[in-house]
Design a protein around this motif. Structure first.
Motif, PDB file in Angstrom:
ATOM      1  N   THR A 299      25.174  52.883  23.301  1.00  0.00           N
ATOM      2  CA  THR A 299      26.166  52.113  22.562  1.00  0.00           C
ATOM      3  C   THR A 299      27.411  51.860  23.407  1.00  0.00           C
ATOM      4  N   PHE A 300      27.833  52.860  24.164  1.00  0.00           N
ATOM      5  CA  PHE A 300      29.028  52.738  25.001  1.00  0.00           C
ATOM      6  C   PHE A 300      28.866  51.619  26.028  1.00  0.00           C
ATOM      7  N   ILE A 301      27.725  51.589  26.697  1.00  0.00           N
ATOM      8  CA  ILE A 301      27.473  50.547  27.705  1.00  0.00           C
ATOM      9  C   ILE A 301      27.508  49.172  27.066  1.00  0.00           C
ATOM     10  N   HIS A 302      26.861  49.056  25.905  1.00  0.00           N
ATOM     11  CA  HIS A 302      26.773  47.766  25.220  1.00  0.00           C
ATOM     12  C   HIS A 302      28.145  47.280  24.744  1.00  0.00           C
ATOM     13  N   ARG A 303      28.942  48.191  24.192  1.00  0.00           N
ATOM     14  CA  ARG A 303      30.214  47.795  23.572  1.00  0.00           C
ATOM     15  C   ARG A 303      31.407  47.792  24.520  1.00  0.00           C
ATOM     16  N   HIS A 304      31.395  48.718  25.486  1.00  0.00           N
ATOM     17  CA  HIS A 304      32.616  48.932  26.252  1.00  0.00           C
ATOM     18  C   HIS A 304      32.516  48.657  27.749  1.00  0.00           C
ATOM     19  N   LEU A 305      31.300  48.531  28.274  1.00  0.00           N
ATOM     20  CA  LEU A 305      31.165  48.210  29.696  1.00  0.00           C
ATOM     21  C   LEU A 305      30.801  46.747  29.922  1.00  0.00           C
ATOM     22  N   VAL A 306      29.723  46.306  29.287  1.00  0.00           N
ATOM     23  CA  VAL A 306      29.259  44.932  29.495  1.00  0.00           C
ATOM     24  C   VAL A 306      30.354  43.898  29.209  1.00  0.00           C
ATOM     25  N   PRO A 307      31.127  44.034  28.107  1.00  0.00           N
ATOM     26  CA  PRO A 307      32.128  43.000  27.808  1.00  0.00           C
ATOM     27  C   PRO A 307      33.275  42.902  28.814  1.00  0.00           C
ATOM     28  N   VAL A 308      33.582  44.001  29.537  1.00  0.00           N
ATOM     29  CA  VAL A 308      34.760  43.971  30.412  1.00  0.00           C
ATOM     30  C   VAL A 308      34.414  43.887  31.897  1.00  0.00           C
ATOM     31  N   LEU A 309      33.165  44.176  32.251  1.00  0.00           N
ATOM     32  CA  LEU A 309      32.784  44.154  33.665  1.00  0.00           C
ATOM     33  C   LEU A 309      31.941  42.918  33.939  1.00  0.00           C
ATOM     34  N   ALA A 310      32.615  41.791  33.993  1.00  0.00           N
ATOM     35  CA  ALA A 310      31.919  40.501  34.095  1.00  0.00           C
ATOM     36  C   ALA A 310      31.018  40.420  35.324  1.00  0.00           C
ATOM     37  N   GLU A 311      31.512  40.913  36.476  1.00  0.00           N
ATOM     38  CA  GLU A 311      30.755  40.766  37.716  1.00  0.00           C
ATOM     39  C   GLU A 311      29.469  41.585  37.715  1.00  0.00           C
TER      40      GLU A 311
END
Length: 318
Positions: A164-176
């Motif tokens: 859940t953390f990766i889906h909600r908090h990493l993917v949206p902010v780490l565009a590259e």
């Protein structure tokens, strides 16, 4: 040239070629964390009918804890690189770039994510992450004796949190890096169903959000868990593996072919309620596992008894 000299020359050439062709280490924090996660999932998987061995669980714990710490800190770095230092007041860019500094521990990382990055981590997940870190430390420095099911359950809960953390908090902010993360997650999704303890724990954790949606929740075509609620005006999203379909027709067809199978799937019909061609005539939901219903994958309406037979017959003759 003698045979011995020739062999020596060949070996020397091979050595130089190996040295020249060997790639440099190139692990960004996120790539590093995802690599640990891949290893953890691999070690948690059942091998056929056999559960993970004690050695599998050991490395699952070690690498899952490493993945958790690295990925949480990667999110912290997105706010500011100095926040991963034990003492941000003494942080220097040179030390950060060289990796020569003492970083904050997992508890401080979670505190800073909550207070500074406004990433909520509930008490249950915090306790599981801290417990996993303690188990990892015991395994690394002293050796450790523990019940395998307990270790597996702890690892499973943290794995659910990380998903859940990766889906909600990493993917949206780490565009590259979001594309690489998504590709890795897509590869791992198929393996989730093989992790018995993970499946049990995650489904238990999801019960409170899925129970009210039981009437229109079906098996997910990606992970085969009963965790895919169909609701109007909401992209179909599996609560278990977070696979998502923006187009109702796509999820309806995948459900029909992968869950029902070609012999039972009669194609898509117009929905009696919304009129869109997203209705599957033979479906089982959490609420009707033993009884066939019809379900519109567009508006989420469920149709029972006679209407199911009508839609099924239309599919056979239409």
């Amino acid at each position: 040239m003698s045979n011995q000299a020739e062999r020596h020359a060949t070996a020397e050439t091979g050595r130089r070629l190996r040295e020249n062709s060997r790639p440099d280490l190139d692990f960004t924090p996120v790539r590093n964390g995802m690599d640990y996660l891949i290893s953890a999932v691999t070690n948690l998987k059942n091998d056929g009918a056999a559960p993970p061995s004690d050695r599998d669980l050991k490395y699952a714990v070690l690498h899952l804890q490493a993945a958790t710490e690295v990925l949480l800190k990667a999110r912290l770095v997105h706010v500011h690189w100095s926040l991963v230092f034990k003492d941000p007041g003494n942080a220097s860019r040179k030390a950060y770039e060289n990796g020569k500094f003492e970083s904050c521990n997992i508890t401080a990382t979670m505190d800073r994510l909550t207070k500074i990055a406004q990433v909520a981590i509930d008490d249950k997940d915090r306790a599981a992450i801290k417990d996993l870190a303690d188990t990892r430390n015991a395994l690394t420095h002293f050796g450790h004796t523990a019940n395998a099911f307990a270790v597996e359950a702890k690892a499973s809960q943290v794995l659910g949190f990380l998903l859940t953390f990766i889906h909600r908090h990493l993917v949206p902010v780490l565009a590259e890096e979001s594309k690489d993360i998504e590709q890795t997650m897509a590869t791992l999704r198929a393996q989730y169903r093989d992790i018995t303890a993970f499946v049990t724990q995650r489904m238990k954790d999801l019960a409170s959000s899925l129970d009210p949606l039981a009437e229109s929740t079906v098996e997910c075509p990606d992970c085969f868990q009963w965790a895919l609620p169909i609701r109007e005006d909401t992209p179909a999203t599996c609560h278990f593996c977070l696979a998502q379909w923006e187009i109702p027709q796509d999820v309806a067809q995948e459900y029909g072919l992968l869950i029902r199978g070609e012999d039972d799937f009669r194609g898509l019909r117009d929905c009696p309620c919304c009129g869109e061609p997203y209705c599957v005539g033979v479906v089982n939901t959490v609420q009707s596992k033993e009884t066939d219903v019809a379900l519109c994958f567009g508006c989420g309406d469920v149709f029972y008894e006679r209407r199911v037979r009508d839609l099924h017959n239309e599919g056979m003759t239409g």
